[in-house]
Design a protein around this motif. Sequence first.
Motif: not given
Length: 136
Positions: A40-45
Amino acid sequence: MPKMRLNIVTPEKVVYDNEIERVTVRTIDGDRGIMPEHIPLITGLDIGAIRIKEDNEEQILAATKGYMEVRPEETIILVDSAEFADKIDVERAEAAKKRAEDRLGSKTENINEKRAELALQRALNRLKVTKGNNFE
């Protein structure tokens, strides 16, 4: 080969929704490849290409800034805009590039330099995607 669901969504529409083998995106920390079973990961693009590998074929989209949430079985990409390479109007992208370069070169006080730089980045990204260029 295992697959995962990929959803690419803009404020206007769902741009892509299908099972894929891999997706590569430009994050705020650099390029990142995502495959099924990813942690699982949440990141800005950042502004850049989205490369989708589906059934041993690659599709490329030009995308603006946004966010990505990765789960082992699904990846969701939320961006302001995303266009497939074959749908980009090259003349319009060239014109946007020229306008941004002219704004940056004018050095008048009423020019928002950051906005012009972002417009130039978006136009250059769209043009690179249409040419299938590699993204450093």
